[in-house]
Design a protein around this motif. Structure first.
Motif, mmCIF file in Angstrom:
data_model
loop_
_atom_site.group_PDB
_atom_site.id
_atom_site.type_symbol
_atom_site.label_atom_id
_atom_site.label_comp_id
_atom_site.label_asym_id
_atom_site.label_seq_id
_atom_site.Cartn_x
_atom_site.Cartn_y
_atom_site.Cartn_z
ATOM 1 N N ASN A 94 -2.790 7.461 4.473
ATOM 2 C CA ASN A 94 -1.553 7.800 3.773
ATOM 3 C C ASN A 94 -0.304 7.456 4.570
ATOM 4 O O ASN A 94 0.792 7.550 4.039
ATOM 5 N N GLU A 95 -0.461 7.083 5.822
ATOM 6 C CA GLU A 95 0.695 6.723 6.651
ATOM 7 C C GLU A 95 0.303 5.637 7.647
ATOM 8 O O GLU A 95 -0.867 5.479 7.975
ATOM 9 N N HIS A 96 1.304 4.896 8.094
ATOM 10 C CA HIS A 96 1.064 3.882 9.117
ATOM 11 C C HIS A 96 0.889 4.586 10.463
ATOM 12 O O HIS A 96 1.714 5.416 10.837
ATOM 13 N N ILE A 97 -0.197 4.284 11.146
ATOM 14 C CA ILE A 97 -0.443 4.865 12.462
ATOM 15 C C ILE A 97 -0.835 3.741 13.412
ATOM 16 O O ILE A 97 -1.347 2.701 12.993
ATOM 17 N N GLY A 98 -0.593 3.926 14.691
ATOM 18 C CA GLY A 98 -0.813 2.865 15.673
ATOM 19 C C GLY A 98 -2.199 2.783 16.253
ATOM 20 O O GLY A 98 -2.555 1.803 16.872
ATOM 21 N N LEU A 122 0.831 -1.206 0.000
ATOM 22 C CA LEU A 122 0.000 0.000 0.000
ATOM 23 C C LEU A 122 0.865 1.255 0.000
ATOM 24 O O LEU A 122 0.590 2.203 -0.733
ATOM 25 N N CYS A 123 1.922 1.253 0.799
ATOM 26 C CA CYS A 123 2.848 2.390 0.801
ATOM 27 C C CYS A 123 3.514 2.548 -0.556
ATOM 28 O O CYS A 123 3.689 3.663 -1.052
ATOM 29 N N ASN A 124 3.886 1.420 -1.161
ATOM 30 C CA ASN A 124 4.509 1.464 -2.487
ATOM 31 C C ASN A 124 3.558 2.067 -3.513
ATOM 32 O O ASN A 124 3.974 2.873 -4.351
ATOM 33 N N LYS A 139 -5.580 12.786 3.723
ATOM 34 C CA LYS A 139 -5.257 11.813 4.766
ATOM 35 C C LYS A 139 -5.396 10.362 4.320
ATOM 36 O O LYS A 139 -5.006 9.458 5.050
ATOM 37 N N CYS A 140 -5.992 10.118 3.166
ATOM 38 C CA CYS A 140 -6.184 8.733 2.724
ATOM 39 C C CYS A 140 -6.213 8.665 1.202
ATOM 40 O O CYS A 140 -6.283 9.689 0.521
ATOM 41 N N PHE A 141 -6.160 7.450 0.688
ATOM 42 C CA PHE A 141 -6.302 7.223 -0.743
ATOM 43 C C PHE A 141 -7.174 5.993 -0.965
ATOM 44 O O PHE A 141 -7.357 5.180 -0.070
ATOM 45 N N VAL A 142 -7.725 5.883 -2.173
ATOM 46 C CA VAL A 142 -8.607 4.771 -2.525
ATOM 47 C C VAL A 142 -7.911 3.950 -3.607
ATOM 48 O O VAL A 142 -7.423 4.492 -4.597
#
Length: 72
Positions: free
Chosen positions: A64-68, A24-26, A44-47
């Motif tokens: 858009n980023e890894h969060i805990g 997903l990051c790639n 903040k996000c993508f589809v």
């Protein structure tokens, strides 16, 4: 319990090359949205579409980023 079986997904499981890092990051970092099936990019996000979906028009909405924490 019934099992969901989708034989077309075996191509995904057996045949693709190993991907380094998070797929997903790639996809998010790449500029080739058509190749990566990215439909929308937001603040903040993508589809992204699922290449081997269980049902038609299966989409994933990804941060858009890894969060805990899910609430963040």
């Amino acid at each position: 319990m019934e099992r969901l079986y989708s034989p077309w997904r075996s191509q995904y499981i057996e045949g693709f090359d190993k991907i380094e890092g998070c797929f997903l990051c790639n996809a998010y970092k790449s500029n080739d949205d058509e190749k990566n099936l990215v439909l929308y990019r937001g603040k903040k996000c993508f589809v992204i579409m699922n290449l081997y979906p269980y049902n038609a028009c299966h989409l994933m909405v990804c941060p858009n980023e890894h969060i805990g924490d899910f609430e963040n």
